[in-house]
Enzyme design. Structure first.
Site, mmCIF file in Angstrom:
data_model
loop_
_atom_site.group_PDB
_atom_site.id
_atom_site.type_symbol
_atom_site.label_atom_id
_atom_site.label_comp_id
_atom_site.label_asym_id
_atom_site.label_seq_id
_atom_site.Cartn_x
_atom_site.Cartn_y
_atom_site.Cartn_z
ATOM 1 N N GLU A 186 -5.389 -9.335 5.601
ATOM 2 C CA GLU A 186 -4.664 -9.151 6.855
ATOM 3 C C GLU A 186 -4.984 -7.817 7.512
ATOM 4 O OE1 GLU A 186 -0.015 -9.135 8.466
ATOM 5 O OE2 GLU A 186 -0.434 -9.181 6.319
ATOM 6 N N CYS A 221 0.828 -1.214 0.000
ATOM 7 C CA CYS A 221 0.000 0.000 0.000
ATOM 8 C C CYS A 221 0.859 1.260 0.000
ATOM 9 C CB CYS A 221 -0.906 0.028 1.231
ATOM 10 S SG CYS A 221 -2.201 -1.218 1.197
ATOM 11 N N SER A 280 8.890 2.935 7.171
ATOM 12 C CA SER A 280 7.454 2.656 7.115
ATOM 13 C C SER A 280 6.628 3.843 7.586
ATOM 14 C CB SER A 280 7.117 1.441 8.001
ATOM 15 O OG SER A 280 7.698 0.274 7.486
ATOM 16 N N ALA A 287 -11.369 -9.045 3.505
ATOM 17 C CA ALA A 287 -11.122 -9.990 4.598
ATOM 18 C C ALA A 287 -9.643 -10.363 4.676
ATOM 19 C CB ALA A 287 -11.971 -11.250 4.405
#
Length: 424
Positions: free
Chosen positions: A194, A54, A111, A192
């Protein structure tokens, strides 16, 4: 030509979600992308791995340095973009900087959620995909094995991951900003995977009045819903049931938005303009960004959550300093291995050349012995001839050299051909 480690990409620091979603590569695209990259550049790109999440899309290569200027254009073309649309958002790292970047990414230092552990698993998945595609060779294999080792060391020896505010926790806190107590809210999860599973765990702890999962695969939705005694619904029922929910958390692998402005606008009117929190964790996005213009809808993208998370990360800068020190040391170790690897072909050639000379002289000595020549004399001739051939090349180079070249050779020869002082 020698190979360099090269890294190209964009992430949440360099590009907004509106750009990242256009180069995001789902799992089924990785193999075609890796094949296309090597097809486009041939032997100039000998190894490649693509990491796409993402928050980032990155290409790691073992390649000839001259291809660096062309890969950004290939990435744009593969994603049907103009190069000038993508280039301002791209970063490129070569050699030790590329190695350092890989170590920092795996350790959670690059991150959106400082120190988050999911990126390490995502990198391992990317490496596995490259291995299955046949694009992972010795150099990148060593790089990523070292990368995983460094990430483990950083997480073990520093507090980089301690008390991190996850994206899932941030989603709950942003919903609480609007509703306060969540015990009377109704929550819908779309997807649905992680990230939805993490979010459902955090929201479940707030004991909302209702939690529902909508997913393309009904079985997967039921498995997730059973973990928090929730319900399921069909994606096809979204237009009729969206107005029932106060909080919507979406993260699917859809390449197009599944909740458009018109649909959300209709739901908002049905709710008589009661507030609705919508959290879009997908890249590409699941919810049209224009939804944020609606007065009673609070839409948060993955970048919005990232900014919230970053505010909670500032207190861990001491751990970052420790982690960077570990990484600096391990980068030096890896570059030493890489440099020594470049010497291997030279050493192999030297050994092969010396072996050829030795075999020729041995064969000559055997022929003389077979003729009945004196063994001691044959041995002396063998030793003398071998020594002369051993010294021939450096002697010629020394005799032909002049000035600075000769001085450099004279300094180097004692290291290459050490000899014992006759007085010792």
């Amino acid at each position: 030509m020698s190979l360099d480690v090269l890294t190209f990409g964009l992430n949440h620091h360099s590009a907004p979600v509106s750009v990242r979603e256009r180069v995001s590569m789902p799992a089924e695209l990785l193999r075609p992308a890796l094949d296309g990259l090597r097809s486009a550049f041939g032997t100039r790109v000998q190894e490649a791995t693509i990491l796409s999440t993402c928050n980032r899309t990155e290409i790691y290569c073992a390649a000839q340095s001259e291809v660096a200027e062309h890969i950004p254009a290939w990435l744009a073309d593969f994603n049907s973009l103009e190069a000038n649309e993508l280039r301002p958002h791209l970063y490129q790292y070569n050699k030790d900087l590329a190695v350092r970047h890989a170590f920092r990414v795996a350790s959670g230092l690059d991150s959106m959620v400082l120190g988050e552990p999911q990126i390490l698993g995502q990198m391992k998945t990317a490496v596995r995909a490259a291995s299955e595609a046949g694009s992972l060779g010795t150099l990148l294999h060593q790089l990523f094995q070292k990368t995983f080792s460094v990430a483990k060391e950083v997480r073990t020896q520093t507090a980089i991951g301690a008390q991190s505010v996850s994206m899932a926790a941030a989603a709950v806190r942003l919903a609480q900003r609007v509703f306060g107590d969540l015990s009377k809210t109704r929550v819908l999860f779309i997807g649905a995977g992680e990230m939805i599973e993490l979010c459902s765990t955090h929201f479940s702890a707030q004991k909302p009045s209702c939690m529902v999962v909508a997913n393309r695969t009904r079985e997967r939705a039921e498995t997730l819903a059973s973990q928090f005694d929730g319900q399921t619904m069909k994606l096809a029922d979204l237009p009729d049931r969206l107005a029932d929910f106060d909080i919507v958390v979406s993260c699917t692998a859809s390449s197009l938005p599944i909740l458009g402005l018109g649909l959300v606008q209709k739901a908002s009117k049905s709710r008589r303009h009661m507030p609705m929190v919508m959290i879009d964790l997908a890249v590409p996005r699941d919810i049209e960004p224009e939804v944020s213009q609606l007065d009673d809808v609070y839409l948060y993208s993955v970048d919005d959550l990232g900014r919230y998370v970053q505010m909670a990360s500032d207190s861990r800068q001491a751990a970052v300093v420790q982690a960077e020190a570990i990484i600096d040391s391990r980068v030096q170790n890896f570059m030493h291995w890489l440099d020594s690897r470049a010497v291997v072909p030279v050493i192999r050639n030297l050994n092969q050349g010396a072996d050829a000379v030795m075999q020729a002289e041995l064969e000559r000595a055997r022929r003389l012995l077979a003729k009945g020549e004196n063994a001691d004399l044959v041995l002396e001739q063998f030793a003398h001839s071998l020594t002369q051939k051993y010294l021939h090349a450096p002697m010629v180079a020394l005799n032909r050299s002049q000035g600075e070249d000769r001085a450099a050779l004279m300094n180097m020869l004692p290291q290459l051909f050490p000899y014992q002082d006759s007085n010792h």
